[in-house]
Enzyme design. Structure first.
Site, PDB file in Angstrom:
ATOM      1  CD  GLU A 184      -1.377  -2.419   1.900  1.00 58.54           C
ATOM      2  OE1 GLU A 184      -2.149  -3.373   2.075  1.00 58.54           O
ATOM      3  OE2 GLU A 184      -0.166  -2.454   2.252  1.00 58.54           O
ATOM      4  N   GLY A 213      -0.099 -12.104 -16.360  1.00 55.24           N
ATOM      5  CA  GLY A 213       1.311 -12.242 -16.689  1.00 55.24           C
ATOM      6  C   GLY A 213       1.630 -11.643 -18.044  1.00 55.24           C
ATOM      7  CG  ASP A 238       9.539  -3.730  -2.182  1.00 59.35           C
ATOM      8  OD1 ASP A 238       8.584  -4.454  -1.949  1.00 59.35           O
ATOM      9  OD2 ASP A 238      10.713  -4.138  -2.151  1.00 59.35           O
ATOM     10  CB  THR A 256      -2.540  -8.622 -14.321  1.00 58.37           C
ATOM     11  OG1 THR A 256      -2.685  -9.178 -13.001  1.00 58.37           O
ATOM     12  CG2 THR A 256      -2.584  -7.100 -14.216  1.00 58.37           C
ATOM     13  CG  ASP A 312       2.848  -2.917  -4.793  1.00 62.91           C
ATOM     14  OD1 ASP A 312       1.788  -3.576  -4.749  1.00 62.91           O
ATOM     15  OD2 ASP A 312       3.831  -3.171  -4.072  1.00 62.91           O
ATOM     16  CG  ASP A 336      11.065 -12.829  10.876  1.00 59.35           C
ATOM     17  OD1 ASP A 336      10.253 -13.289  11.707  1.00 59.35           O
ATOM     18  OD2 ASP A 336      12.177 -12.360  11.186  1.00 59.35           O
ATOM     19  NE  ARG A 337       4.058  -9.228   6.631  1.00 57.51           N
ATOM     20  CZ  ARG A 337       3.337  -8.776   5.615  1.00 57.51           C
ATOM     21  NH1 ARG A 337       3.280  -9.459   4.479  1.00 57.51           N
ATOM     22  NH2 ARG A 337       2.662  -7.647   5.729  1.00 57.51           N
TER      23      ARG A 337
END
Length: 302
Positions: free
Chosen positions: A37, A231, A296, A229, A261, A107-108
């Site tokens: 986001e 690909g 990103d 989408t 994004d 790893d969240r």
């Protein structure tokens, strides 16, 4: 309205292996800020839009790194909630080289964001916007984050604010049935829905190929605008005025995360101007640029 777009999601740090390395053997990792986001808000800000992103982060240098990444391009970070305890979410990426696929390791666990409640955030300001953007990634994290995503979508519609949903299904986070329970009510009330061809089948059970799946999804969900989408096969648009297909050209890939994004941000830029087709063309170009550099967040100028 104070903002063109506002959004909520978890801020992360991405740690990426060098090309040719595996996580188990890597001696160094490239560190970048991440957050789906936030990436959308950041690129729209670079294109001249007024945007705000909110999240919940523990105070410290990793949180500062995330905040600086997005505030530097103009995203309003004043609504971010800071805490004294907890940790910052991480994810590790092995880029992969053909025939070896890329691999993500999350790893969240135990981050402040995973236990958020609606009362944590200043919705009076965040809903002073033309468009609220939410994703399936945030909804997938915990039942608490799912409730907040549903809350902000419902609150936006109650105020007459448009909602954009990016399904962005992640099989590492939940299954299709779980995703449908949470996301279908949001999708049915959205003004614009982003959903890949494969996600349409996995999450909503909507079949089809090419532009047909886009039309089928729009008719099933009752959404005015659906962008799908598939690909390299193409990108598709379905509205009440008709359907369109857009060609996709392959480019060399330096770093893949963030390209989706960027596509969403470019598309929303056009949608905010009343020309979603032109937005898809811009989003496609920006996504191509996103693949050519590390990080990103895609750095572009209008």
């Amino acid at each position: 309205m104070r903002y063109d777009l506002t959004t909520i999601g978890e801020g992360q740090i991405r740690l990426t292996c060098e090309r040719g390395d595996r996580l188990a053997t890597a001696r160094s990792l490239r560190m970048t800020a991440a957050g789906s986001e936030a990436n959308v808000a950041g690129l729209l800000s670079e294109l001249g839009r007024s945007t705000a992103w909110t999240t919940k982060l523990p105070r410290g240098e990793l949180a500062d790194r995330i905040a600086l990444e997005y505030s530097a391009v103009g995203v309003d970070m004043s609504h971010v909630v800071m805490t004294d305890e907890g940790r910052v979410a991480l994810y590790f990426l092995e880029p992969g080289e053909f025939p070896l696929p890329g691999k993500v390791t999350y790893d969240r666990e135990y981050t402040p964001f995973r236990s958020i409640v609606p009362e944590d955030f200043d919705w009076e300001s965040m809903l002073d916007a033309r468009l609220v953007f939410v994703t399936g990634i945030t909804a997938a994290l915990t039942p608490e984050t799912a409730r907040v995503v549903r809350y902000v979508a419902d609150a936006a519609r109650d105020r007459g604010v448009d909602v954009a949903l990016d399904v962005n299904f992640r099989s590492l986070l939940w299954n299709g049935e779980q995703a449908r329970v949470v996301l279908e009510p949001i999708a049915r009330g959205a003004s614009i829905l982003f959903c890949s061809r494969t996600d349409a089948g996995i999450v909503f059970g909507v079949p089809g190929q090419g532009v047909d799946v886009c039309r089928n999804l729009r008719e099933e969900m009752g959404v005015p605008t659906v962008v799908s989408t598939d690909g390299r096969a193409g990108t598709y648009l379905s509205t009440a005025e008709g359907d369109r297909a857009f060609e996709i050209k392959s480019v060399p890939v330096i770093d893949r995360p963030g390209a989706g994004d960027s596509f969403v941000a470019g598309t929303l830029h056009g949608w905010l101007d009343g020309d979603v087709g032109r937005g898809i063309e811009m989003g496609t170009k920006v996504a191509q640029l996103a693949l050519t550099h590390h990080g990103d967040l895609t750095h572009v100028r209008p």
